[in-house]
Design a protein around this motif. Structure first.
Motif: not given
Length: 277
Positions: A37-44, A247-252, A263-277
């Motif tokens: 996944h791709r994620a963006v967090y805004d910090l304050v 995936v993580t949210g509400a980070i400090r 604060t998580l402001t954007r989350l894009d889920l990416l294609p996954a493989s069929d790895c069985s491990k």
């Protein structure tokens, strides 16, 4: 200033059972699978913690996590933070790329960090586990070999262990971590405190989706103690809500003298493989 790599990474900073197609699958009691996944967090600045010198702060974390237990895990991470004190504003820019083998036998990393426009400090190396401990081959800041006789986990290996502990109902987990931080020689003893499974809806918009309602999540706080420092207080502490898909949210981020909330402001889920491990 230590950056956050997410629940992957480092955080990030920083897993769900089964492969991903277009949406997250509910977990089952088995292997831990970290979701790309791709994620963006805004910090304050966290106003709830008194800060010694910092009056305002803002920033952003962005990372791209991909791979699986078959081919290994790749992370591209950047954290930019602007801190304002009596001396004026200061911008800290940290970028990390890393690759961890799926079986956690080796870990490649490169970090570039700069502050106030100064030339970037670069740490570049590879860590490999042996029968006892691990060996680090550094390319920067200078070519050298560093050996540790005691075993340590790499970042994704650690996060999987936290998720397994949470699934098993444990409320604490102690592991030693090597993530290439700082000089590339530092190693940390970590204490993860895991709360009860959260049943209330997520506060962040990207997580308010039916798919995520099927996934367990827990409040987690990880404290990092630099090995050999003799300090009884952590070098820094990271808190977040951890989903079992990684995936993580509400980070400090608590650096001791001040803390940041993300604060998580954007989350894009990416294609996954069929790895069985």
């Amino acid at each position: 200033m230590k950056t956050y790599r997410g629940g992957i990474a480092g955080l990030a900073v920083m897993a769900a059972t089964g492969a991903w197609a277009q949406s997250p699958a509910p977990a089952s009691a088995g292997r831990v699978v970290l979701v790309p996944h791709r994620a963006v967090y805004d910090l304050v600045l966290d106003d709830g913690k008194p800060s010694r010198d910092i009056t305002t702060a803002r920033g952003r974390i962005a990372f791209d996590f991909s791979g699986d237990a078959c081919d290994g895990y790749a992370l591209s991470f950047r954290q930019v933070t602007e801190l304002t004190s009596e001396g004026g504003p200061r911008v800290i820019d940290a970028r990390t790329t890393s690759f961890e083998e799926g079986d956690a036998k080796s870990y490649r990393f490169k970090t570039e960090s700069s502050a106030a426009g100064a030339p970037a400090d670069i740490v570049d190396g590879t860590a490999k586990k042996g029968e006892a401990g691990y060996e680090v081959q550094l390319r920067a800041p200078k070519a050298e070999t560093h050996r540790e006789p005691s075993a340590a986990m790499f970042p994704n290996e650690q996060m999987k262990a936290v998720i397994q502990a949470a699934r098993g109902g444990k409320n604490t987990l102690n592991v030693r971590l090597y993530d290439g931080a700082n000089s590339g020689k530092d190693v940390y003893d970590t204490l993860s405190v895991i709360g009860r499974k959260i049943t209330t809806p997520a506060a962040e918009a990207p997580l308010r989706k039916p798919e995520f309602e099927k996934l367990a999540r827990w409040p987690v706080t990880i404290s990092y103690f630099k090995v050999g420092s003799g300090e009884s207080t952590p070098a820094y502490t990271v808190s977040f809500e951890l989903y079992e898909n990684g995936v993580t949210g509400a980070i400090r981020l608590d650096y001791g003298s001040f803390a940041l909330r993300g604060t998580l402001t954007r989350l894009d889920l990416l294609p996954a493989s069929d790895c069985s491990k």
